[in-house]
Design a protein around this motif. Structure first.
Motif, PDB file in Angstrom:
ATOM      1  N   THR A 110       0.805  -1.227   0.000  1.00  0.00           N
ATOM      2  CA  THR A 110       0.000   0.000   0.000  1.00  0.00           C
ATOM      3  C   THR A 110       0.839   1.280   0.000  1.00  0.00           C
ATOM      4  OG1 THR A 110      -0.174  -0.087   2.417  1.00  0.00           O
ATOM      5  CG2 THR A 110      -1.960  -1.094   1.148  1.00  0.00           C
ATOM      6  N   ILE A 111       1.710   1.427   0.959  1.00  0.00           N
ATOM      7  CA  ILE A 111       2.449   2.682   1.123  1.00  0.00           C
ATOM      8  C   ILE A 111       3.528   2.853   0.052  1.00  0.00           C
ATOM      9  CG2 ILE A 111       3.936   4.012   2.675  1.00  0.00           C
ATOM     10  CD1 ILE A 111       1.023   3.942   3.573  1.00  0.00           C
ATOM     11  N   LEU A 112       4.263   1.799  -0.252  1.00  0.00           N
ATOM     12  CA  LEU A 112       5.328   1.913  -1.255  1.00  0.00           C
ATOM     13  C   LEU A 112       4.790   2.381  -2.613  1.00  0.00           C
ATOM     14  CD1 LEU A 112       8.309   1.657  -1.946  1.00  0.00           C
ATOM     15  CD2 LEU A 112       7.935  -0.780  -2.371  1.00  0.00           C
ATOM     16  N   PRO A 113       3.707   1.804  -3.126  1.00  0.00           N
ATOM     17  CA  PRO A 113       3.169   2.335  -4.389  1.00  0.00           C
ATOM     18  C   PRO A 113       2.716   3.798  -4.284  1.00  0.00           C
ATOM     19  CG  PRO A 113       2.268   0.167  -3.975  1.00  0.00           C
ATOM     20  CD  PRO A 113       3.015   0.571  -2.742  1.00  0.00           C
ATOM     21  N   LEU A 114       2.149   4.168  -3.133  1.00  0.00           N
ATOM     22  CA  LEU A 114       1.756   5.570  -2.955  1.00  0.00           C
ATOM     23  C   LEU A 114       2.969   6.497  -3.003  1.00  0.00           C
ATOM     24  CD1 LEU A 114      -0.999   5.463  -0.185  1.00  0.00           C
ATOM     25  CD2 LEU A 114      -1.273   6.076  -2.584  1.00  0.00           C
ATOM     26  N   LEU A 115       4.058   6.072  -2.400  1.00  0.00           N
ATOM     27  CA  LEU A 115       5.277   6.884  -2.434  1.00  0.00           C
ATOM     28  C   LEU A 115       5.801   7.029  -3.863  1.00  0.00           C
ATOM     29  CD1 LEU A 115       7.121   5.490   0.710  1.00  0.00           C
ATOM     30  CD2 LEU A 115       6.022   7.725   0.472  1.00  0.00           C
ATOM     31  N   LEU A 116       5.735   5.961  -4.627  1.00  0.00           N
ATOM     32  CA  LEU A 116       6.178   6.024  -6.020  1.00  0.00           C
ATOM     33  C   LEU A 116       5.271   6.936  -6.849  1.00  0.00           C
ATOM     34  CD1 LEU A 116       7.117   2.298  -6.548  1.00  0.00           C
ATOM     35  CD2 LEU A 116       8.685   4.240  -6.613  1.00  0.00           C
ATOM     36  N   ILE A 117       3.968   6.797  -6.660  1.00  0.00           N
ATOM     37  CA  ILE A 117       3.018   7.660  -7.376  1.00  0.00           C
ATOM     38  C   ILE A 117       3.242   9.115  -6.999  1.00  0.00           C
ATOM     39  CG2 ILE A 117       0.569   8.272  -7.545  1.00  0.00           C
ATOM     40  CD1 ILE A 117       0.011   5.219  -7.271  1.00  0.00           C
ATOM     41  N   TRP A 118       3.467   9.353  -5.718  1.00  0.00           N
ATOM     42  CA  TRP A 118       3.696  10.712  -5.233  1.00  0.00           C
ATOM     43  C   TRP A 118       4.933  11.311  -5.895  1.00  0.00           C
ATOM     44  CZ3 TRP A 118       5.005  11.978   0.554  1.00  0.00           C
ATOM     45  CH2 TRP A 118       4.938  13.342   0.754  1.00  0.00           C
ATOM     46  N   GLN A 119       6.005  10.547  -5.956  1.00  0.00           N
ATOM     47  CA  GLN A 119       7.227  11.072  -6.558  1.00  0.00           C
ATOM     48  C   GLN A 119       7.038  11.332  -8.051  1.00  0.00           C
ATOM     49  OE1 GLN A 119      10.795   8.663  -6.503  1.00  0.00           O
ATOM     50  NE2 GLN A 119      12.042  10.492  -6.311  1.00  0.00           N
ATOM     51  N   ILE A 120       6.348  10.454  -8.745  1.00  0.00           N
ATOM     52  CA  ILE A 120       6.097  10.668 -10.173  1.00  0.00           C
ATOM     53  C   ILE A 120       5.238  11.911 -10.372  1.00  0.00           C
ATOM     54  CG2 ILE A 120       4.886   9.751 -12.193  1.00  0.00           C
ATOM     55  CD1 ILE A 120       5.751   6.947 -11.233  1.00  0.00           C
ATOM     56  N   TYR A 121       4.213  12.067  -9.539  1.00  0.00           N
ATOM     57  CA  TYR A 121       3.289  13.191  -9.687  1.00  0.00           C
ATOM     58  C   TYR A 121       3.986  14.529  -9.450  1.00  0.00           C
ATOM     59  CZ  TYR A 121      -0.815  16.130  -9.141  1.00  0.00           C
ATOM     60  OH  TYR A 121      -1.741  17.127  -9.273  1.00  0.00           O
ATOM     61  N   PHE A 122       4.822  14.594  -8.429  1.00  0.00           N
ATOM     62  CA  PHE A 122       5.422  15.877  -8.067  1.00  0.00           C
ATOM     63  C   PHE A 122       6.743  16.173  -8.769  1.00  0.00           C
ATOM     64  CE2 PHE A 122       2.635  15.253  -4.324  1.00  0.00           C
ATOM     65  CZ  PHE A 122       1.856  16.381  -4.518  1.00  0.00           C
ATOM     66  N   THR A 123       7.446  15.142  -9.241  1.00  0.00           N
ATOM     67  CA  THR A 123       8.731  15.399  -9.893  1.00  0.00           C
ATOM     68  C   THR A 123       8.745  14.995 -11.360  1.00  0.00           C
ATOM     69  OG1 THR A 123       9.684  13.251  -9.321  1.00  0.00           O
ATOM     70  CG2 THR A 123       9.960  15.044  -7.719  1.00  0.00           C
ATOM     71  N   GLY A 124       7.750  14.252 -11.792  1.00  0.00           N
ATOM     72  CA  GLY A 124       7.698  13.825 -13.182  1.00  0.00           C
ATOM     73  C   GLY A 124       8.394  12.501 -13.432  1.00  0.00           C
ATOM     74  N   HIS A 125       9.091  11.988 -12.452  1.00  0.00           N
ATOM     75  CA  HIS A 125       9.761  10.694 -12.592  1.00  0.00           C
ATOM     76  C   HIS A 125       9.948  10.083 -11.205  1.00  0.00           C
ATOM     77  CE1 HIS A 125      12.935  13.574 -11.725  1.00  0.00           C
ATOM     78  NE2 HIS A 125      13.643  12.580 -11.249  1.00  0.00           N
TER      79      HIS A 125
END
Length: 91
Positions: A45-60
């Motif tokens: 749950t949390i690890l995918p959210l962290l990845l999505i968050w990083q992609i959303y805010f940094t583009g990668h």
């Protein structure tokens, strides 16, 4: 970093962490089983959210960096939990 998106993500993470903490109320489970199941829930749950968050805010997303941070923080919390459990400061 947009505030509403951050608030939503933090709220979702808080909800997941709170819901997963119920595992520790199963006193008939061994403590090691509780930790492993809790950790697996965090990975799903949390690890995918962290990845999505990083992609959303940094583009990668740098999967290895996110994974390393996730594992480091998880390991620290596991150590703290074990110490508190052994000293009797945690039920």
């Amino acid at each position: 970093m947009p505030n509403s998106e951050s608030f939503l993500l933090y709220s979702l993470m808080g909800f997941i962490l709170g819901a997963a903490s119920v595992i520790y109320s199963y006193s008939d489970w061994p403590f090691s089983k509780q930790i492993v199941i809790h950790f697996l829930i965090m990975v799903v749950t949390i690890l995918p959210l962290l990845l999505i968050w990083q992609i959303y805010f940094t583009g990668h997303a740098h999967f290895t960096k996110v994974l390393a941070s996730f594992l480091k923080v998880g390991f620290i919390f596991i150590i703290i939990t074990v110490i508190l459990k052994k000293t009797g400061k945690m039920r």
